[in-house]
Design an enzyme around this catalytic site. Sequence first.
Site, PDB file in Angstrom:
ATOM      1  N   CYS A   2       0.942  -1.293  -0.090  1.00 41.32           N
ATOM      2  CA  CYS A   2      -0.003  -0.083   0.057  1.00 41.32           C
ATOM      3  C   CYS A   2       0.879   1.175  -0.005  1.00 41.32           C
ATOM      4  O   CYS A   2       2.282   1.060   0.152  1.00 41.32           O
ATOM      5  CB  CYS A   2      -0.940   0.026   1.344  1.00 41.32           C
ATOM      6  SG  CYS A   2      -2.276  -1.147   1.498  1.00 41.32           S
ATOM      7  N   GLY A  28       0.093   0.095  -5.023  1.00 42.13           N
ATOM      8  CA  GLY A  28      -1.300  -0.527  -4.899  1.00 42.13           C
ATOM      9  C   GLY A  28      -2.247  -0.039  -5.861  1.00 42.13           C
ATOM     10  O   GLY A  28      -2.363   1.303  -6.184  1.00 42.13           O
ATOM     11  N   ASN A 102       0.014   1.408   5.798  1.00 42.68           N
ATOM     12  CA  ASN A 102       0.732   0.602   4.987  1.00 42.68           C
ATOM     13  C   ASN A 102       1.710  -0.379   6.147  1.00 42.68           C
ATOM     14  O   ASN A 102       2.130   0.115   6.938  1.00 42.68           O
ATOM     15  CB  ASN A 102       1.847   1.330   3.992  1.00 42.68           C
ATOM     16  CG  ASN A 102       2.758   0.300   3.354  1.00 42.68           C
ATOM     17  OD1 ASN A 102       3.769   1.085   3.201  1.00 42.68           O
ATOM     18  ND2 ASN A 102       2.122  -0.481   2.849  1.00 42.68           N
ATOM     19  N   GLY A 103       1.233  -1.763   5.544  1.00 39.21           N
ATOM     20  CA  GLY A 103       1.802  -2.837   6.500  1.00 39.21           C
ATOM     21  C   GLY A 103       0.982  -3.822   6.792  1.00 39.21           C
ATOM     22  O   GLY A 103       0.017  -3.952   6.076  1.00 39.21           O
ATOM     23  N   TYR A 242      12.288  -4.872  -5.167  1.00 40.85           N
ATOM     24  CA  TYR A 242      11.177  -5.040  -6.118  1.00 40.85           C
ATOM     25  C   TYR A 242      10.376  -3.624  -5.965  1.00 40.85           C
ATOM     26  O   TYR A 242       9.941  -3.269  -6.817  1.00 40.85           O
ATOM     27  CB  TYR A 242      10.440  -6.345  -6.010  1.00 40.85           C
ATOM     28  CG  TYR A 242       9.102  -6.290  -6.794  1.00 40.85           C
ATOM     29  CD1 TYR A 242       8.991  -6.617  -8.122  1.00 40.85           C
ATOM     30  CD2 TYR A 242       7.745  -6.232  -5.891  1.00 40.85           C
ATOM     31  CE1 TYR A 242       7.954  -6.395  -8.801  1.00 40.85           C
ATOM     32  CE2 TYR A 242       6.766  -6.108  -6.783  1.00 40.85           C
ATOM     33  CZ  TYR A 242       6.865  -6.281  -8.001  1.00 40.85           C
ATOM     34  OH  TYR A 242       5.494  -6.262  -8.804  1.00 40.85           O
TER      35      TYR A 242
END
Length: 466
Positions: A2, A28, A102-103, A242
């Site tokens: 995210c 995302g 986010n996580g 990535y």
Amino acid sequence: MCGIVGIYNHPEAAKLAYLGLYALQHRGQESAGIVTANGQKLVAHTQMGLVADIFTEEVLDRLPGSMAIGHVRYSTTGESVLRNCQPFTINYSRGSLSVAHNGNIVNAGRLRAEFEAHGAIFQSTIDTEVILHMLADSKKRDLVDRLVEILPQIKGAYSLVFLTESRLIAARDPYGFRPLVLGKKDDSFVVASETCALDLLEAKFIREIEPGEIVVFDKSGMKSLKPFGPQKRAHCIFEYVYFARPDSIAFNRNVYEIRKGFGQMLAKEAPVQADMIVPVPDSGVPAAIGYSEESGIPFQMALVRNHYVGRTFIEPEQAIRHFGVRVKLNAVKQMLEGKKVILIDDSIVRGTTSRKIVKIVRDAGAKEVHLRISAPPTTWPCFYGIDTPRREELIAAKQDVESIRKYVTADTLAYLSTQSLYWFEKQKPGEWFCDACFTGNYPVGADEIRHTIRSETGTLLTARLH
Ligand code: AMP
């Protein structure tokens, strides 16, 4: 997977949040949302789809105020449906509160079960909602005191932005799994997952929000709290491999330079005689440039990506083989015909895409295809916010390099060693990073993770789990 953004004190807060999310779209693509505050109330717009499609001029005009938070989502927990979109907003005893996360919270299931046992009703299936229940349940008066009370109970990865009618709050877990940066644009503050969002907003990068730090923005300015004491860090190495954009600074280093270094190390570790280096675009490009510079073998963009492919496409009734990959990537046959090729990608997850790409390169006439992966084998699933399949679906969890080579039909296959992954750290390589996806060393919540992996996979695949 995210991306989050927060804007404080700007007359066009919604528009800035929108642009920030635009720059974070790679984090995302399932849904996006913005919540704004104008001192009296919160106004939200969340929707499935891409940022540019959701936020028209009209939608943004309906988001008033000088404060905003935003979110782009790629689901790691919870289904891909509207009620799971973020930011997530509630009304509780002290007003309205919205959060973007986010996580991934490892003990969310247990925490949620405890609330539900006491009659709490959850609106979504995402782990983030549990944070709001905990905050609403706390007996402390002030929201920041409530945060300080509840955050130590949460195990896992969280970079968070909260919005109330009058305050913006940013918080990052003590391990610093996911990135979170602070920027300034004139008198406004910007918080974002990556610096590429600051660049688009012409905000100056000030510093990272530190692991374990809570930063409060309100009419008295910016205040930083570090209530949790020093902690071992565990930055996600997969952000470098990535996930993060190469033009970003993450964990205080430029991602492009790190990736290029992976390629240089790979060229030293796994050299092979060939006519050209070809990246799998876009993720393999910086490492391929590094490999090419180190080896002296020319770099060629002999695979071309269609950048406009959405998540779904209508397939012709007469099946086209490997359509899913072919629609995204095509080979430049004139370049590849009769050539020995080193193909560079950042990772092999299930192996299915890599197998198709090797086939595309061979079908284009390549004489030899040597696959080089600019990271170690992905052998363990991520529980901290990167979308990876269950362990049994990770090809490197079940097979050694030689059998993966056979499966992807490459002439040779080599991965980067874990040691070379940390080429950029001369002292204590890896000390500050989470590399659980390569090693199975889960820095936090290992008990819960062990339990999940055991219940999902056979004993063979859990054998090395410590
Ligand atoms: P496969 O060969 O099917 O395992 O796919 C490997 C490809 O997936 C590589 O090109 C990677 O860049 C990409 N990849 C790696 N991790 C992820 C992820 N978490 N989500 C989506 N794609 C990924």
